[in-house]
Design a protein around this motif. Structure first.
Motif, PDB file in Angstrom:
ATOM      1  N   PRO A  76      -5.052  -5.747  -6.020  1.00  0.00           N
ATOM      2  CA  PRO A  76      -6.443  -5.573  -5.586  1.00  0.00           C
ATOM      3  C   PRO A  76      -7.279  -6.766  -6.001  1.00  0.00           C
ATOM      4  O   PRO A  76      -7.080  -7.327  -7.070  1.00  0.00           O
ATOM      5  N   ARG A  93       2.181   1.652  -3.536  1.00  0.00           N
ATOM      6  CA  ARG A  93       1.106   2.146  -4.402  1.00  0.00           C
ATOM      7  C   ARG A  93       0.892   3.653  -4.197  1.00  0.00           C
ATOM      8  O   ARG A  93       0.693   4.408  -5.151  1.00  0.00           O
ATOM      9  N   ALA A  94       0.928   4.062  -2.931  1.00  0.00           N
ATOM     10  CA  ALA A  94       0.725   5.482  -2.629  1.00  0.00           C
ATOM     11  C   ALA A  94       1.830   6.326  -3.254  1.00  0.00           C
ATOM     12  O   ALA A  94       1.584   7.401  -3.798  1.00  0.00           O
ATOM     13  N   ASN A 153       0.828  -1.215   0.000  1.00  0.00           N
ATOM     14  CA  ASN A 153       0.000   0.000   0.000  1.00  0.00           C
ATOM     15  C   ASN A 153       0.861   1.263   0.000  1.00  0.00           C
ATOM     16  O   ASN A 153       0.511   2.266  -0.627  1.00  0.00           O
ATOM     17  N   ASP A 154       1.998   1.219   0.699  1.00  0.00           N
ATOM     18  CA  ASP A 154       2.900   2.371   0.708  1.00  0.00           C
ATOM     19  C   ASP A 154       3.513   2.589  -0.672  1.00  0.00           C
ATOM     20  O   ASP A 154       3.664   3.728  -1.133  1.00  0.00           O
ATOM     21  N   ASP A 174      -0.625  -8.933  -3.263  1.00  0.00           N
ATOM     22  CA  ASP A 174      -0.616  -7.478  -3.134  1.00  0.00           C
ATOM     23  C   ASP A 174      -1.604  -6.809  -4.059  1.00  0.00           C
ATOM     24  O   ASP A 174      -1.913  -5.626  -3.872  1.00  0.00           O
TER      25      ASP A 174
END
Length: 367
Positions: free
Chosen positions: A366, A317-318, A314-315, A364
């Motif tokens: 979605p 992706r951000a 998630n980090d 990882d």
């Protein structure tokens, strides 16, 4: 093509079912913004008159160069906004007068700024002492692209249809600039602008060839990126050709942080400086400055690899989303080996092609 004043009920129902928005506001902006074409014609007449009077663009008054620049910006934004609406209407005649949310948002970003540029062009015509640089830090970037996971095909069609008009106007402006330069520094400036314009033309030609070959999901990101690069570059070059005194700061030797070129452009040192500027830009937008990133550069490209080891997906992706914002593009995923996916953002920063990427394991991605 314009929308009907009263879309039929069937069109409203189809649009509602598809989640599309009414374009009444956009059509009102389009109608009012058509004055931008009149301002462009007036500005080009001024440019021709200067040639006849043997007044070089370098010696133009503040008001004249302000008029040329304001007229150019209004023309570009009006052209792009209209092209976007027309492309959508042509693709789905059953819902003329309605467009997808992303199309509505992008068209509004462009068309809503046109009236201000028309007003500035007219003020420059009326006031011999008007100086646009007193109000705005020039040159400007093209207003931001609406960021979505996947652009509708009509957006690419619109960019392709708008490209020839922008390209032709830039070429004409550079010709007027080139035939009147007299100093070595002015020659350097023109050559640099011609280089940027040629890069834009090459990017548009490449994207057009990909688009004409058929919409391929694996190539759509490349097509969009190249069209965006071309439009952004033409917008920038057109402003400098309209107001060449902006070139007095020698932007081809400016800091990499400006995003317009460096004195080491086309060198390893320049690429490293630009990569540093990118990291700083991303940090200012809220990215995690401690994330494990490796940098690979050559004379034309910069590659930033966000390592997956011990860094949550998630980090990563951000961070990709932040870099996509910096590059005016959007992250795309493509298959990699071992069931993994490569998530990447590609675009340009300064004079360099940039790729930022990371790998996602199956868990990882979605669901």
């Amino acid at each position: 093509m314009t929308q009907p004043s009263k879309p039929p009920l069937a069109a409203k129902l189809r649009a509602a079912f598809a989640g599309e928005r009414d374009t009444g506001t956009l059509e009102a902006l389009r109608s009012a913004g058509r004055a931008a074409y009149d301002e462009l014609m007036a500005a080009e007449q001024v440019r021709e008159d200067q040639v006849v009077d043997q007044v070089t663009p370098w010696a133009a008054t503040q008001a004249v160069s302000s008029q040329l620049l304001a007229a150019w910006n209004g023309f570009v934004l009006q052209t792009l906004g209209e092209a976007l609406l027309d492309a959508d209407y042509a693709a789905d005649k059953a819902t003329v007068g309605f467009v997808p949310e992303v199309t509505h948002g992008q068209a509004y970003v462009w068309l809503s700024e046109v009236p201000e540029w028309i007003a500035r062009a007219r003020q420059a015509r009326a006031d011999p002492g008007y100086d646009l640089t007193a109000d705005i830090d020039l040159p400007l970037r093209l207003p931001a692209w609406v960021v979505v996971e996947s652009l509708p095909a009509e957006h690419v069609t619109a960019m392709m249809s708008a490209a020839p008009a922008l390209r032709a106007r830039v070429d004409a402006a550079l010709y007027a600039l080139e035939r009147t330069n007299v100093t070595e520094e002015q020659t350097q400036a023109v050559n640099w602008l011609k280089k940027l314009a040629s890069q834009a033309a090459a990017a548009a030609d490449y994207a057009g060839a990909l688009h004409s070959a058929g919409r391929d999901a694996n190539l759509s990101g490349t097509t969009e990126t190249n069209f965006k690069r071309a439009l952004e570059t033409w917008f920038y070059v057109g402003q400098l050709a309209a107001m060449p005194r902006l070139l007095a700061s020698r932007p081809w030797e400016a800091s990499a942080q400006t995003g317009t070129g460096t004195d080491t452009a086309g060198s390893i040192t320049g690429a490293l400086q630009t990569a540093t500027a990118m990291v700083e830009s991303a940090t200012k937008l809220g990215a995690n400055p401690t994330m494990d990133i490796s940098i690979k550069v050559d004379k034309e490209t910069i590659e930033l690899h966000i390592h997956s080891c011990k860094v949550p997906a998630n980090d990563r992706r951000a961070l990709l989303a932040v870099y996509a914002r910096v590059l005016n593009t959007h992250p795309i995923e493509s298959p990699f080996d071992g069931g993994r996916t490569q998530l990447e953002a590609t675009g340009t920063f300064g004079t360099y092609r940039v790729k930022i990427w990371t790998l996602l394991e199956g868990k990882d991605r979605p669901k």
